[in-house]
Write a protein that holds these residues in place. Structure first.
Motif, PDB file in Angstrom:
ATOM      1  N   LEU A  30      -2.650  -3.288   3.262  1.00 29.13           N
ATOM      2  CA  LEU A  30      -3.140  -2.108   2.545  1.00 29.13           C
ATOM      3  C   LEU A  30      -2.433  -0.850   3.036  1.00 29.13           C
ATOM      4  CD1 LEU A  30      -7.009  -2.420   2.115  1.00 29.13           C
ATOM      5  CD2 LEU A  30      -5.310  -2.093   0.336  1.00 29.13           C
ATOM      6  N   SER A  31      -2.288  -0.731   4.343  1.00 27.75           N
ATOM      7  CA  SER A  31      -1.586   0.436   4.899  1.00 27.75           C
ATOM      8  C   SER A  31      -0.145   0.477   4.406  1.00 27.75           C
ATOM      9  CB  SER A  31      -1.605   0.399   6.429  1.00 27.75           C
ATOM     10  OG  SER A  31      -2.908   0.603   6.896  1.00 27.75           O
ATOM     11  N   ARG A  32       0.483  -0.678   4.360  1.00 26.36           N
ATOM     12  CA  ARG A  32       1.864  -0.728   3.871  1.00 26.36           C
ATOM     13  C   ARG A  32       1.928  -0.306   2.405  1.00 26.36           C
ATOM     14  NH1 ARG A  32       3.001  -5.939   3.539  1.00 26.36           N
ATOM     15  NH2 ARG A  32       3.276  -5.933   1.304  1.00 26.36           N
ATOM     16  N   LEU A  33       0.984  -0.792   1.601  1.00 22.92           N
ATOM     17  CA  LEU A  33       0.957  -0.409   0.186  1.00 22.92           C
ATOM     18  C   LEU A  33       0.753   1.097   0.034  1.00 22.92           C
ATOM     19  CD1 LEU A  33      -1.097  -3.355  -1.327  1.00 22.92           C
ATOM     20  CD2 LEU A  33       1.331  -2.884  -1.693  1.00 22.92           C
ATOM     21  N   ALA A  34      -0.077   1.674   0.900  1.00 27.48           N
ATOM     22  CA  ALA A  34      -0.274   3.126   0.859  1.00 27.48           C
ATOM     23  C   ALA A  34       1.006   3.836   1.285  1.00 27.48           C
ATOM     24  CB  ALA A  34      -1.447   3.527   1.747  1.00 27.48           C
TER      25      ALA A  34
END
Length: 145
Positions: A30-34
């Motif tokens: 999720l952090s990477r997608l953000a």
């Protein structure tokens, strides 16, 4: 399909807010997608934000006795708060007491949804306030800038 896969499939410029629990699975994704611009960091809300703990699940928004009531009703058990040990997530305390690694989080949610007309009016102000705070956090992420 988990939330990370869902977000990745929808593509850039998502207009969603993601509520995440204490389980670390998928958080890095999720952090990477953000970081890659698929969604805004401010639209990732850890449940623990509501209760001031980093390790919290949606179940922790309930007063302990109320979640135990739901758990007991779901699994035909009779656990009381005095039977539990620890101050960590309620699901961990129950699993320890039951001698299991983990239980199905979806079944209590299903029971709540199917019986909401009977159960919701009996929830305490404290439980309702916790869920209201989560809803406020979600709504704040949806304000157009």
């Amino acid at each position: 399909m988990d939330h990370v896969t869902f977000i990745a499939l929808l593509g850039h410029h998502l207009d969603v807010t993601v509520v995440i629990d204490a389980t670390k699975k998928g958080h890095q994704k999720l952090s990477r997608l953000a970081n890659e611009g698929f969604l805004e960091h401010k639209r990732i809300i850890p449940v623990g934000t509501v209760i001031g703990r980093s390790d919290a699940d949606i179940e922790d928004l309930f007063v302990v006795e109320e979640y135990l009531n739901l758990y007991n009703q779901t699994f035909s058990k009779s656990i009381e708060s005095k039977d539990l040990q620890g101050t960590d997530r309620i699901v961990n305390q129950i699993a320890r007491h039951e001698g299991i690694d983990e239980f199905d989080h979806g079944r209590p949610a299903d029971v709540l949804l199917r019986n909401r007309d009977k159960m919701l009016p009996n929830l305490s102000k404290d439980t309702l306030d916790q869920f209201e705070q989560l809803n406020k956090l979600i709504n704040e992420t949806m304000v157009l800038t």
